[in-house]
Design an enzyme around this catalytic site. Sequence first.
Site, short mmCIF file in Angstrom:
data_model
loop_
_atom_site.label_atom_id
_atom_site.label_comp_id
_atom_site.label_asym_id
_atom_site.label_seq_id
_atom_site.Cartn_x
_atom_site.Cartn_y
_atom_site.Cartn_z
N SER A 126 0.81 -1.22 0.00
CA SER A 126 0.00 0.00 0.00
C SER A 126 0.84 1.26 0.00
CB SER A 126 -0.90 0.03 1.24
OG SER A 126 -1.76 -1.08 1.28
N HIS A 147 -1.14 -2.60 -6.92
CA HIS A 147 -1.83 -2.31 -5.66
C HIS A 147 -3.34 -2.30 -5.84
CE1 HIS A 147 -2.93 0.78 -2.34
NE2 HIS A 147 -3.03 -0.46 -1.89
N GLU A 159 -3.52 0.59 -8.74
CA GLU A 159 -2.28 1.30 -9.03
C GLU A 159 -1.24 0.32 -9.57
OE1 GLU A 159 -1.84 4.96 -5.98
OE2 GLU A 159 -1.77 2.99 -5.02
N ASN A 197 -2.72 6.52 -1.34
CA ASN A 197 -2.55 6.74 0.09
C ASN A 197 -1.93 8.09 0.43
OD1 ASN A 197 -3.78 4.56 1.46
ND2 ASN A 197 -2.24 3.22 0.56
#
Length: 324
Positions: A126, A147, A159, A197
Amino acid sequence: MAITQTDTPLKIAIVGSGYMGGGIAQVLALAGHQVVLADVSAEVAEKSRQRLLSESDAFVADELFEAGSTKIIDEHLTAAESIEAAVADADFIEEAVPEKLELKREILARVSAAARPEAIIASNTSTISIGAMADAVDRPERFIGVHFSNPSPFIPGVEVIPHDGTAEDTIGKAEQVVQSTGKETARIKDVTGFVLNRLQYTLFEEATRLVDEGVATVEDIDTIVRTTFGFRLPFFGPFAIADMAGLDVYAFCYDSLHAGFPDRFETPKLLADLVEAGKLGTKSGAGFLNVPSDATPELVAYRNKAYVKMQKLLDELGPAPLSY
């Protein structure tokens, strides 16, 4: 979740059969790939496989998966005796162990040693830089970040993160694997936190600061996020939203924010340059996007229709079972 099976099924190994790895396995199995689960033991992997079948039954009952999904998963998903056995003849390997750098490096080294030289090896990290793990992999040009987001069966964006040494062919093949499941890919540069994130945790940090300052309660902040700009986000990203609001308006708002919080807010150069060039968004026909002025009415009509349908969906679902 609609079933769209690929015409070119691959042998795929998922290393780490927990919540994330298991959900990724479901998605890839439903796409028609032959998927093998691996974990710390054969028993854990098989227990996870059975859990995923039970979950699929529940998803079908709730009309989240199409009828017949459990049968497809059962036919396309097996549990391996070991990590080495799972990856031995795999075309694509997805590591999904807990978010600890040394653990990931240890598992990736084992995977690399047992996998075929041409197998693509991916990490579902992540936030950890892909480059920080790349030297644990033999032939790091085949290593890449892929991801998925939680819950992976239902979140459509993924991602794809190459490190500096990732081969272009590896990137393309990884994107093809993800796209075979019907999901959308975005190619991201290798920085800690990537895009998802960095944005998500920036929002969370500001939200907690507002609570600490006594500006609003946790409940009221959640209400504002989901009923205002969060209401737009299923349809438009931040740059499209800015264009529709007017980039000059954004610049004025940054002036106010900078006056109130000079250490935390300043007009971004990217925004200032566009405003200086007279590119003010949809009102001028150019901005971050390039929507011609004569296409603006169509965009506004789409936006309004999307928001009304979103509200109808929320009314149909009713409030989430939350308690503050």
